[in-house]
Design an enzyme around this catalytic site. Structure first.
Site, mmCIF file in Angstrom:
data_model
loop_
_atom_site.group_PDB
_atom_site.id
_atom_site.type_symbol
_atom_site.label_atom_id
_atom_site.label_comp_id
_atom_site.label_asym_id
_atom_site.label_seq_id
_atom_site.Cartn_x
_atom_site.Cartn_y
_atom_site.Cartn_z
ATOM 1 N N ASN A 10 0.878 -1.170 0.000
ATOM 2 C CA ASN A 10 0.000 0.000 0.000
ATOM 3 C C ASN A 10 0.911 1.214 0.000
ATOM 4 O O ASN A 10 1.490 1.561 1.026
ATOM 5 C CB ASN A 10 -0.906 -0.017 1.240
ATOM 6 C CG ASN A 10 -1.733 1.255 1.351
ATOM 7 O OD1 ASN A 10 -1.755 2.067 0.431
ATOM 8 N ND2 ASN A 10 -2.406 1.428 2.487
ATOM 9 N N LYS A 12 0.152 4.222 -0.267
ATOM 10 C CA LYS A 12 -0.467 5.416 0.326
ATOM 11 C C LYS A 12 -0.201 6.628 -0.594
ATOM 12 O O LYS A 12 -0.176 6.465 -1.800
ATOM 13 C CB LYS A 12 0.026 5.626 1.754
ATOM 14 C CG LYS A 12 -0.142 4.334 2.580
ATOM 15 C CD LYS A 12 0.103 4.478 4.041
ATOM 16 C CE LYS A 12 -0.106 3.122 4.715
ATOM 17 N NZ LYS A 12 -0.010 3.195 6.170
ATOM 18 N N HIS A 95 -9.488 1.586 4.617
ATOM 19 C CA HIS A 95 -8.222 1.688 5.354
ATOM 20 C C HIS A 95 -8.410 2.616 6.560
ATOM 21 O O HIS A 95 -9.156 3.598 6.489
ATOM 22 C CB HIS A 95 -7.122 2.227 4.437
ATOM 23 C CG HIS A 95 -5.767 2.092 5.045
ATOM 24 N ND1 HIS A 95 -5.278 3.014 5.947
ATOM 25 C CD2 HIS A 95 -4.830 1.128 4.927
ATOM 26 C CE1 HIS A 95 -4.076 2.618 6.344
ATOM 27 N NE2 HIS A 95 -3.779 1.477 5.736
ATOM 28 N N GLU A 97 -6.704 4.919 7.693
ATOM 29 C CA GLU A 97 -6.439 6.338 7.415
ATOM 30 C C GLU A 97 -7.640 7.003 6.745
ATOM 31 O O GLU A 97 -7.903 8.182 6.967
ATOM 32 C CB GLU A 97 -5.163 6.467 6.553
ATOM 33 C CG GLU A 97 -3.921 6.176 7.389
ATOM 34 C CD GLU A 97 -2.785 5.509 6.634
ATOM 35 O OE1 GLU A 97 -2.753 5.568 5.392
ATOM 36 O OE2 GLU A 97 -1.918 4.906 7.305
ATOM 37 N N GLU A 167 -5.619 -4.730 10.292
ATOM 38 C CA GLU A 167 -4.540 -3.778 10.549
ATOM 39 C C GLU A 167 -4.817 -3.047 11.849
ATOM 40 O O GLU A 167 -5.597 -2.094 11.867
ATOM 41 C CB GLU A 167 -4.478 -2.728 9.439
ATOM 42 C CG GLU A 167 -4.186 -3.256 8.069
ATOM 43 C CD GLU A 167 -3.685 -2.136 7.165
ATOM 44 O OE1 GLU A 167 -2.467 -2.013 7.027
ATOM 45 O OE2 GLU A 167 -4.488 -1.373 6.638
ATOM 46 N N GLY A 173 2.633 2.187 10.733
ATOM 47 C CA GLY A 173 3.631 3.251 10.598
ATOM 48 C C GLY A 173 4.341 3.589 11.897
ATOM 49 O O GLY A 173 5.033 4.593 11.995
ATOM 50 N N SER A 213 3.333 -2.292 10.173
ATOM 51 C CA SER A 213 4.781 -2.438 10.348
ATOM 52 C C SER A 213 5.299 -3.829 9.982
ATOM 53 O O SER A 213 6.221 -4.349 10.598
ATOM 54 C CB SER A 213 5.192 -2.077 11.783
ATOM 55 O OG SER A 213 4.817 -0.741 12.077
HETATM 56 P P1 13P Z 1 3.038 0.270 7.612
HETATM 57 O O1 13P Z 1 3.536 -1.012 7.006
HETATM 58 O O2 13P Z 1 3.803 1.469 7.158
HETATM 59 O O3 13P Z 1 2.896 0.166 9.087
HETATM 60 O O4 13P Z 1 1.551 0.501 7.019
HETATM 61 C C1 13P Z 1 0.657 -0.535 7.077
HETATM 62 C C2 13P Z 1 -0.543 -0.180 6.297
HETATM 63 O O5 13P Z 1 -1.286 0.720 6.665
HETATM 64 C C3 13P Z 1 -0.828 -0.927 5.073
HETATM 65 O O6 13P Z 1 -2.096 -0.658 4.578
#
Ligand code: 13P
Length: 251
Positions: A10, A12, A95, A97, A167, A173, A213
């Site tokens: 992803n 982002k 997601h 976010e 997640e 992150g 992560s």
């Molecule tokens: P990270 O791997 O940066 O923690 O992000 C995970 C994520 O949100 C994947 O959709």
């Protein structure tokens, strides 16, 4: 039948077209021999270039959202037809976010999911609890609501075309991975909720990823868990070397 592992990047809001081109060219030879499914979910503006570069390879391209409406007055939204015309295969929905910063709810995720499925996009539906919810022992309640609300009203066939991603928000992150036991326990719980909504047999066929992560160091241990069928990778998907090590975790 065994569930085929699916590793999805992803990206982002990262990677201009020039950067995307470099990353994909570097990635292609590194992942070409895997038996696992490989997906990169890129910004809308990178979709066409990513699809072209991945043509004839084992890398599938996904988007990070899709509109529930077919077309019309929905400023800044992108429709399923627009994605399909570019050759998009997968789409991430719900997601954390999107939920946190853009008001996405279980109902809007469900509406987007139904449109994606009806149009033939393969959805990756994300669920996950915040740190506060985990600390208050509300993880299962939150996850149950997200899974039931997100997947409400879809057919058995649609379910089998859907991937779920667990997640935990506190692991995204932050460098803080859920332990493989924590991830396994919650993913097993997701499967039990799906079994109640549909059947145990179907629940056993659905692929459920872990995200948060995930990286070359922890992927093996997470993937060794019986209910974890893949990963959705943020930060580590932006470097071809790291992402390929995750994809090739079983080599
Ligand atoms: P990270 O791997 O940066 O923690 O992000 C995970 C994520 O949100 C994947 O959709």
């Amino acid at each position: 039948m065994a569930r085929k592992p699916i590793i999805a990047g992803n990206w982002k809001m990262n990677m201009t077209r020039v950067q995307a081109t470099e990353l994909i060219e570097e990635l292609k030879p590194l992942v070409k021999d895997t038996k696992n499914e490989v997906v990169i979910c890129v910004p809308y503006t990178d979709l066409d270039v990513a699809v072209k570069l991945c043509e004839g390879t084992n890398i599938k391209v996904g988007a990070q959202n899709v509109a529930w409406a077919e077309k019309g007055a929905f400023t800044a939204e992108i429709s399923a037809d627009m994605l399909l015309e570019l050759g998009t295969t997968y789409v991430i929905l719900g997601h954390s976010e999107r939920r946190q910063y853009f008001g996405e709810t279980d109902a809007s995720v469900n509406a987007r999911l139904k449109t994606a499925l009806a149009k033939g996009l393969k959805p990756i539906v994300c669920v996950g609890e915040t740190l506060e919810q985990r600390e208050k022992n509300r993880t299962k309640t939150v996850i149950r609501k997200q899974v039931m609300g997100g997947l409400a009203g879809i057919s058995e066939e649609d379910l089998l075309n859907t991937v779920i991603a667990y997640e935990p928000v506190w692991a995204i992150g932050t460098g803080k991975t859920a332990t493989s036991e924590q991830a396994e326990e919650t993913i097993k719980f997701v499967r039990s909720v799906i079994a109640k909504m549909f059947t145990r047999k179907l629940a056993n066929k659905v692929r459920i990823q872990y995200g948060g992560s995930m990286n070359p160091k922890n992927v093996k241990e997470l993937m060794a868990m019986p209910n974890i069928d893949g990963g959705i990778i943020g930060g580590a998907s932006l470097k071809a070397g790291d992402f390929s090590l995750v994809v090739n975790y079983d080599k």
